[in-house]
Design an enzyme around this catalytic site. Sequence first.
Site, PDB file in Angstrom:
ATOM      1  N   MET A  39     -38.105 -25.497 -65.253  1.00 18.96           N
ATOM      2  CA  MET A  39     -37.124 -24.417 -65.092  1.00 18.96           C
ATOM      3  C   MET A  39     -37.344 -23.728 -63.747  1.00 18.96           C
ATOM      4  O   MET A  39     -38.470 -23.663 -63.259  1.00 18.96           O
ATOM      5  CB  MET A  39     -37.169 -23.406 -66.246  1.00 18.96           C
ATOM      6  N   ASP A  41     -34.639 -20.821 -61.375  1.00 20.97           N
ATOM      7  CA  ASP A  41     -34.060 -19.471 -61.295  1.00 20.97           C
ATOM      8  C   ASP A  41     -33.498 -18.941 -62.613  1.00 20.97           C
ATOM      9  O   ASP A  41     -32.834 -19.680 -63.347  1.00 20.97           O
ATOM     10  CB  ASP A  41     -32.882 -19.459 -60.313  1.00 20.97           C
ATOM     11  N   SER A 101     -27.412 -22.155 -59.219  1.00 18.99           N
ATOM     12  CA  SER A 101     -27.537 -20.769 -59.691  1.00 18.99           C
ATOM     13  C   SER A 101     -26.265 -19.942 -59.565  1.00 18.99           C
ATOM     14  O   SER A 101     -25.399 -20.210 -58.720  1.00 18.99           O
ATOM     15  CB  SER A 101     -28.655 -20.074 -58.923  1.00 18.99           C
TER      16      SER A 101
HETATM   17  C1  FRU Z   1     -33.388 -21.192 -55.594  1.00 24.40           C
HETATM   18  C2  FRU Z   1     -32.406 -22.352 -55.584  1.00 24.40           C
HETATM   19  C3  FRU Z   1     -30.972 -21.847 -55.450  1.00 24.40           C
HETATM   20  C4  FRU Z   1     -30.192 -22.969 -56.067  1.00 24.40           C
HETATM   21  C5  FRU Z   1     -31.102 -23.399 -57.190  1.00 24.40           C
HETATM   22  C6  FRU Z   1     -31.045 -24.856 -57.531  1.00 24.40           C
HETATM   23  O1  FRU Z   1     -34.596 -21.529 -56.213  1.00 24.40           O
HETATM   24  O2  FRU Z   1     -32.713 -23.242 -54.543  1.00 24.40           O
HETATM   25  O3  FRU Z   1     -30.583 -21.540 -54.142  1.00 24.40           O
HETATM   26  O4  FRU Z   1     -28.940 -22.555 -56.528  1.00 24.40           O
HETATM   27  O5  FRU Z   1     -32.401 -23.054 -56.802  1.00 24.40           O
HETATM   28  O6  FRU Z   1     -31.812 -25.106 -58.683  1.00 24.40           O
END
Ligand code: FRU
Length: 470
Positions: A39, A41, A101
């Site tokens: 996991m 964000d 995200s």
């Molecule tokens: C941050 C990130 C975001 C992206 C997501 C992909 O950790 O790189 O910018 O949307 O993780 O899992």
Amino acid sequence: MKEVQLLKQTLRNIMANHHHPPDDIHRPQWHLSPLVGLMNDPNGFIQFHGKYHLFYQWNPLDCDHSTKLWGHWSSSNLVDWNNETVALLPCQSFDINGCFSGSAVNDNGQLVLIYTGNVMLGKTEAERTAWQCIARQDSHGEFIKQPVIGQLAGYTGHIRDPKVWKHNNIWYMVLAAQDLQLQGKVLLLKSPNLEDWELLGEIAGSTVGDTPAFGYMWECPDLFHLDGYDILINCPQGVKAEARRYLNQYQCGYVLGQLDYATGNYSHQSFVELDYGHEFYAPQTTLTTDGRRLLVGWMGMPDQDEFSQPTLKFGWLHMMSAPRELSLKDGKLYQTPARELQTLRQHHQHLTGCADTLNTLDVPSAELIIQVNGNFQICIANTLWLQCDTQGITLTRQSLSRDENEVRYWDGKVEQLQILLDHSSVEIFINQGLGVMTSRYFPKNTPQLIFSGDANLEVDYWQLNAMSLT
Ligand code: FRU
């Protein structure tokens, strides 16, 4: 999309019957962690119809970043959680390489997720484009997806992480982007209906306004109003490490400012780190119905020794931070553990005296509040060392992959510490939350905490219960 629904239900049933092996000693007992896989964000954090919903970037297939879907937990009290059916799977042309995200809003009683559809156009990191998408929840609980913003002219394919809120009946979005000079930016957009978006411009970023060159990407922006300021949280990548700050692979911090909604202009102060520990990234906030601004973060850091963590052998990686309450005092952002967490406290002990003479404590899952008066050290499980002196705090741990120590600093006079421990994580709140240090550590046996030094300490200690996760 019958197959997708069936797959989601299958996964839900498997999750409900999943048990952790007892020798998985690093598994947290009251923090959220993925049942299997990786996991990262927190996404879509919202209190909706009286319940908290916390979605998360999840790869249930492996402990790597190759697949990203939106897992989903819900809770009525921020302590006991339910595993919900997976919300978003990357299965459409506009999100085929990952549902990245984003955030969640309440649109007139309907839950709407706003996320990034990642689409790879070639084999390298740079060959990509992104769609910003919405997913409206229907009466069966399904999320119906729709791409609403395509590639933006003047930016590379690194555009992602929409955070949306409503102000005076208009929707606003902050969005992470990279311009063609490879500078990280935060864009502001607005919409009357979550579908038609107008770009208002760059409100912050590397080389924007007074900000010097400060990274090639500013991930996961979040903008919210708190006690007279519009605070912008963001995660710059590509910032050079200094002797005592910016020591993680990527940074996570905030600026205090004022957003002029009429002109789209944002004036702000300089960047301050949000957390001074080894792992804290991509946090997201939400406003509760009782008016609190809560924040949760990923207790992880991309590209920083992730795959050396020993939980890999049990098939899972990373965890979420404790939920925190935010407040502002004297122009400084304070973070304290959400008050609901106090219901986890069991078996209180009060210890006083010289640090050298205090009892050793069992801390697989514990909370300590320490009134500090002098210099002292804490050793946890012979794995993590906290040193507190007149300069501030030094937090040291042994690297998982190299023969060296990894040291992090908080500078200032320490008066009080509140420390939360959960099997393989520590969150240290300094002086009522003026500073926080969040780190993972991996003890070999049930962790114990040993005090040393000549400071006179007053310590409140509780063992913490387990959450229920069903
Ligand atoms: C941050 C990130 C975001 C992206 C997501 C992909 O950790 O790189 O910018 O949307 O993780 O899992």
